[in-house]
Design a protein around this motif. Structure first.
Motif, PDB file in Angstrom:
ATOM      1  N   LEU A 194       0.795  -1.095   0.188  1.00 56.53           N
ATOM      2  CA  LEU A 194      -0.236   0.025  -0.174  1.00 56.53           C
ATOM      3  C   LEU A 194       0.915   1.356   0.001  1.00 56.53           C
ATOM      4  CD1 LEU A 194      -2.894   0.874   0.364  1.00 56.53           C
ATOM      5  CD2 LEU A 194      -2.619   1.057   2.785  1.00 56.53           C
ATOM      6  N   ALA A 195       1.801   1.233   1.023  1.00 55.92           N
ATOM      7  CA  ALA A 195       2.953   2.393   0.779  1.00 55.92           C
ATOM      8  C   ALA A 195       3.517   2.654  -0.504  1.00 55.92           C
ATOM      9  CB  ALA A 195       3.970   2.148   2.124  1.00 55.92           C
ATOM     10  N   GLU A 196       3.803   1.612  -1.172  1.00 56.30           N
ATOM     11  CA  GLU A 196       4.480   1.881  -2.371  1.00 56.30           C
ATOM     12  C   GLU A 196       3.154   2.208  -3.630  1.00 56.30           C
ATOM     13  OE1 GLU A 196       7.155  -1.756  -3.017  1.00 56.30           O
ATOM     14  OE2 GLU A 196       7.861  -1.068  -1.183  1.00 56.30           O
ATOM     15  N   LEU A 197       2.243   2.409  -3.243  1.00 59.47           N
ATOM     16  CA  LEU A 197       1.357   2.995  -4.294  1.00 59.47           C
ATOM     17  C   LEU A 197       1.596   4.630  -4.290  1.00 59.47           C
ATOM     18  CD1 LEU A 197      -1.963   1.701  -3.155  1.00 59.47           C
ATOM     19  CD2 LEU A 197      -0.698   1.013  -5.207  1.00 59.47           C
ATOM     20  N   ILE A 198       2.139   5.066  -3.372  1.00 57.39           N
ATOM     21  CA  ILE A 198       2.649   6.667  -3.366  1.00 57.39           C
ATOM     22  C   ILE A 198       4.005   6.699  -4.052  1.00 57.39           C
ATOM     23  CG2 ILE A 198       3.348   8.652  -1.751  1.00 57.39           C
ATOM     24  CD1 ILE A 198       1.777   7.200   0.444  1.00 57.39           C
ATOM     25  N   PRO A 199       3.902   7.304  -5.322  1.00 60.14           N
ATOM     26  CA  PRO A 199       5.189   7.246  -6.190  1.00 60.14           C
ATOM     27  C   PRO A 199       6.370   7.715  -5.341  1.00 60.14           C
ATOM     28  CG  PRO A 199       3.203   8.177  -7.367  1.00 60.14           C
ATOM     29  CD  PRO A 199       2.891   7.989  -5.934  1.00 60.14           C
ATOM     30  N   GLY A 200       7.543   7.182  -5.315  1.00 59.33           N
ATOM     31  CA  GLY A 200       8.814   7.333  -4.577  1.00 59.33           C
ATOM     32  C   GLY A 200       8.879   6.855  -3.362  1.00 59.33           C
ATOM     33  N   ALA A 201       7.839   6.345  -2.735  1.00 54.61           N
ATOM     34  CA  ALA A 201       7.754   5.885  -1.498  1.00 54.61           C
ATOM     35  C   ALA A 201       8.083   4.362  -1.438  1.00 54.61           C
ATOM     36  CB  ALA A 201       6.541   6.055  -0.881  1.00 54.61           C
ATOM     37  N   ARG A 202       8.756   3.947  -0.240  1.00 49.91           N
ATOM     38  CA  ARG A 202       8.915   2.550  -0.306  1.00 49.91           C
ATOM     39  C   ARG A 202       8.434   1.881   1.124  1.00 49.91           C
ATOM     40  NH1 ARG A 202      15.296   0.668   0.012  1.00 49.91           N
ATOM     41  NH2 ARG A 202      15.331   1.884   1.766  1.00 49.91           N
ATOM     42  N   GLY A 203       7.860   0.696   1.187  1.00 48.61           N
ATOM     43  CA  GLY A 203       7.481   0.245   2.340  1.00 48.61           C
ATOM     44  C   GLY A 203       8.639  -0.753   3.053  1.00 48.61           C
ATOM     45  N   VAL A 204       9.040  -0.533   4.433  1.00 47.10           N
ATOM     46  CA  VAL A 204       9.906  -1.200   4.965  1.00 47.10           C
ATOM     47  C   VAL A 204       9.516  -1.602   6.317  1.00 47.10           C
ATOM     48  CG1 VAL A 204      12.262  -0.887   5.950  1.00 47.10           C
ATOM     49  CG2 VAL A 204      11.704   0.264   3.881  1.00 47.10           C
ATOM     50  N   PHE A 205       9.570  -3.189   6.508  1.00 48.51           N
ATOM     51  CA  PHE A 205       9.040  -3.557   7.703  1.00 48.51           C
ATOM     52  C   PHE A 205      10.186  -3.196   8.741  1.00 48.51           C
ATOM     53  CE2 PHE A 205       9.571  -7.029  11.152  1.00 48.51           C
ATOM     54  CZ  PHE A 205       8.188  -7.039  11.487  1.00 48.51           C
ATOM     55  N   GLY A 206       9.227  -2.669   9.802  1.00 47.44           N
ATOM     56  CA  GLY A 206       9.910  -1.922  10.923  1.00 47.44           C
ATOM     57  C   GLY A 206      10.078  -2.408  12.181  1.00 47.44           C
ATOM     58  N   GLY A 207       9.525  -3.607  12.263  1.00 46.89           N
ATOM     59  CA  GLY A 207       9.217  -4.563  13.858  1.00 46.89           C
ATOM     60  C   GLY A 207       7.888  -4.733  14.237  1.00 46.89           C
ATOM     61  N   ARG A 208       8.038  -5.022  15.283  1.00 48.94           N
ATOM     62  CA  ARG A 208       6.624  -5.451  15.873  1.00 48.94           C
ATOM     63  C   ARG A 208       6.091  -4.122  16.688  1.00 48.94           C
ATOM     64  NH1 ARG A 208       5.605 -11.113  16.504  1.00 48.94           N
ATOM     65  NH2 ARG A 208       7.217 -12.578  15.958  1.00 48.94           N
ATOM     66  N   LEU A 209       4.725  -4.461  17.052  1.00 47.70           N
ATOM     67  CA  LEU A 209       3.929  -3.197  17.544  1.00 47.70           C
ATOM     68  C   LEU A 209       4.410  -2.722  18.729  1.00 47.70           C
ATOM     69  CD1 LEU A 209       0.180  -3.947  16.963  1.00 47.70           C
ATOM     70  CD2 LEU A 209       1.688  -2.519  15.676  1.00 47.70           C
ATOM     71  N   ARG A 210       5.331  -3.483  19.540  1.00 49.18           N
ATOM     72  CA  ARG A 210       6.088  -3.046  20.826  1.00 49.18           C
ATOM     73  C   ARG A 210       6.965  -1.918  20.365  1.00 49.18           C
ATOM     74  NH1 ARG A 210       9.644  -8.063  22.899  1.00 49.18           N
ATOM     75  NH2 ARG A 210      11.241  -8.069  21.134  1.00 49.18           N
ATOM     76  N   ASN A 211       7.354  -1.842  19.277  1.00 48.07           N
ATOM     77  CA  ASN A 211       8.308  -0.807  18.743  1.00 48.07           C
ATOM     78  C   ASN A 211       7.770   0.295  18.030  1.00 48.07           C
ATOM     79  OD1 ASN A 211      10.785  -2.328  19.521  1.00 48.07           O
ATOM     80  ND2 ASN A 211      10.442  -3.742  17.823  1.00 48.07           N
ATOM     81  N   ALA A 212       6.585   0.451  18.175  1.00 43.79           N
ATOM     82  CA  ALA A 212       5.487   1.625  17.461  1.00 43.79           C
ATOM     83  C   ALA A 212       5.934   2.749  18.323  1.00 43.79           C
ATOM     84  CB  ALA A 212       4.239   1.377  17.510  1.00 43.79           C
ATOM     85  N   HIS A 213       6.197   3.014  19.729  1.00 45.00           N
ATOM     86  CA  HIS A 213       6.299   4.032  20.468  1.00 45.00           C
ATOM     87  C   HIS A 213       7.375   5.080  19.839  1.00 45.00           C
ATOM     88  CE1 HIS A 213       6.906   7.203  23.381  1.00 45.00           C
ATOM     89  NE2 HIS A 213       8.029   6.707  23.633  1.00 45.00           N
ATOM     90  N   GLN A 214       8.466   4.511  19.485  1.00 47.56           N
ATOM     91  CA  GLN A 214       9.666   5.372  18.985  1.00 47.56           C
ATOM     92  C   GLN A 214       9.471   5.632  17.558  1.00 47.56           C
ATOM     93  OE1 GLN A 214      10.256   2.200  20.462  1.00 47.56           O
ATOM     94  NE2 GLN A 214      11.694   0.993  19.224  1.00 47.56           N
ATOM     95  N   VAL A 215       8.510   5.094  16.672  1.00 46.90           N
ATOM     96  CA  VAL A 215       8.305   5.332  15.502  1.00 46.90           C
ATOM     97  C   VAL A 215       7.433   6.617  15.429  1.00 46.90           C
ATOM     98  CG1 VAL A 215       7.342   4.695  13.216  1.00 46.90           C
ATOM     99  CG2 VAL A 215       8.748   3.210  14.493  1.00 46.90           C
ATOM    100  N   GLU A 216       6.428   6.589  16.398  1.00 50.63           N
ATOM    101  CA  GLU A 216       5.388   7.548  16.380  1.00 50.63           C
ATOM    102  C   GLU A 216       6.074   8.768  17.026  1.00 50.63           C
ATOM    103  OE1 GLU A 216       1.696   4.380  17.631  1.00 50.63           O
ATOM    104  OE2 GLU A 216       2.355   5.818  19.156  1.00 50.63           O
ATOM    105  N   ALA A 217       6.791   8.661  18.181  1.00 50.67           N
ATOM    106  CA  ALA A 217       7.649   9.711  18.825  1.00 50.67           C
ATOM    107  C   ALA A 217       8.608  10.495  17.928  1.00 50.67           C
ATOM    108  CB  ALA A 217       8.402   9.230  20.029  1.00 50.67           C
ATOM    109  N   LEU A 218       9.261   9.799  16.794  1.00 50.05           N
ATOM    110  CA  LEU A 218      10.189  10.398  15.958  1.00 50.05           C
ATOM    111  C   LEU A 218       9.413  11.426  14.983  1.00 50.05           C
ATOM    112  CD1 LEU A 218      12.932  10.325  14.666  1.00 50.05           C
ATOM    113  CD2 LEU A 218      12.222   8.562  13.045  1.00 50.05           C
ATOM    114  N   THR A 219       8.226  11.486  14.930  1.00 47.89           N
ATOM    115  CA  THR A 219       7.410  12.633  14.552  1.00 47.89           C
ATOM    116  C   THR A 219       7.934  13.925  14.909  1.00 47.89           C
ATOM    117  OG1 THR A 219       5.782  10.949  13.656  1.00 47.89           O
ATOM    118  CG2 THR A 219       5.188  13.414  13.499  1.00 47.89           C
ATOM    119  N   ALA A 220       7.874  13.934  16.112  1.00 47.11           N
ATOM    120  CA  ALA A 220       8.261  15.213  17.165  1.00 47.11           C
ATOM    121  C   ALA A 220       9.487  15.618  16.520  1.00 47.11           C
ATOM    122  CB  ALA A 220       8.275  15.156  18.319  1.00 47.11           C
ATOM    123  N   ASN A 221      10.532  15.017  16.325  1.00 45.03           N
ATOM    124  CA  ASN A 221      11.662  15.183  15.841  1.00 45.03           C
ATOM    125  C   ASN A 221      11.712  15.764  14.365  1.00 45.03           C
ATOM    126  OD1 ASN A 221      12.392  12.811  17.739  1.00 45.03           O
ATOM    127  ND2 ASN A 221      14.062  14.037  18.035  1.00 45.03           N
TER     128      ASN A 221
END
Length: 231
Positions: free
Chosen positions: A185-212
């Motif tokens: 689904l992510a790769e429907l956006i031209p230029g984007a690439r979907g990358v597996f980033g781990g299990r849901l327990r690792n979602a906090h730091q991905v969400e938090a990185l948005t602040a950075n």
């Protein structure tokens, strides 16, 4: 950088996509890109009238093959094969609890970033479950919950002058098949690439990185994304 191979055996042709909270900038941007890629998209909102207005604005002047419809959140959830959650954090849990039956058995993609803002700028909020995605998984035990699209600029998604968006979309989840679908689904956006980033327990730091990234954008007057090297 070498190109990561697309998920093998994953075909999302014909899949309908619902975006809950789809009248916000992020939701409208994602809806726009998926519709332009040929998918039928349902924009959800608390107000069906507001959703219809947003949908009409996205298809105005476009080919009849661009299909975007506006519904209330419950109807959009029922219509989507894949359901993206792009609602404000404040109403996240309440909405998902109310839609648990309609979302049962479906791939749910949570892209909500629990952030606060003060005089020093953006910061990650503490979430009792660990992250917005983990909260979604807790209240939607019958759904295949994933997390993705946290770092995609709404400005770039909505800009008709931006043909491609240079970034990787980190996709997290417990269900390998579901994360592969969301990578595609992510790769429907031209230029984007979907990358597996781990299990849901690792979602906090991905969400938090948005602040950075918000801090980067403010300092450098840009719309930054992320890239994973070595793939």
């Amino acid at each position: 950088m070498s190109e990561q191979k697309a998920p093998q055996g994953v075909d999302i042709t014909g899949k309908t996509i619902a975006v809950l909270g789809g009248t916000g900038d992020q939701g409208r941007g994602l809806a726009r890109r998926f519709a332009l890629a040929g998918h039928t998209v349902y924009i959800g909102s608390r107000s069906a009238e507001r959703a219809a207005k947003a949908a009409n604005a996205l298809v105005e002047g476009k080919s009849s093959q661009v299909r975007v419809h506006g519904l209330d959140n419950a109807e959009a959830a029922a219509q989507g094969d894949i359901v993206i959650v792009a609602v404000p954090w404040e109403g996240h849990r309440e909405l998902l609890v109310s839609l648990a039956d309609k979302l049962a058995g479906k791939i749910v993609v949570d892209c909500v970033n629990p952030l606060g803002f003060d005089k020093k700028g953006p910061f990650a909020l503490n979430v009792p479950e660990g992250s917005a995605a983990q909260q979604a998984a807790e209240v939607l035990p019958g759904s295949r919950v994933t997390a993705a699209f946290h770092h995609v600029s709404a400005v770039l998604l909505l800009d008709p002058e931006v043909a491609e968006i240079d970034l990787d979309v980190l996709v997290l989840g417990e269900d390998r098949e579901a994360t592969d679908v969301v990578r595609a689904l992510a790769e429907l956006i031209p230029g984007a690439r979907g990358v597996f980033g781990g299990r849901l327990r690792n979602a906090h730091q991905v969400e938090a990185l948005t602040a950075n990234l918000i801090a980067v954008n403010r300092r450098y007057k840009t719309h930054a994304g992320i890239r994973i090297t070595g793939l």
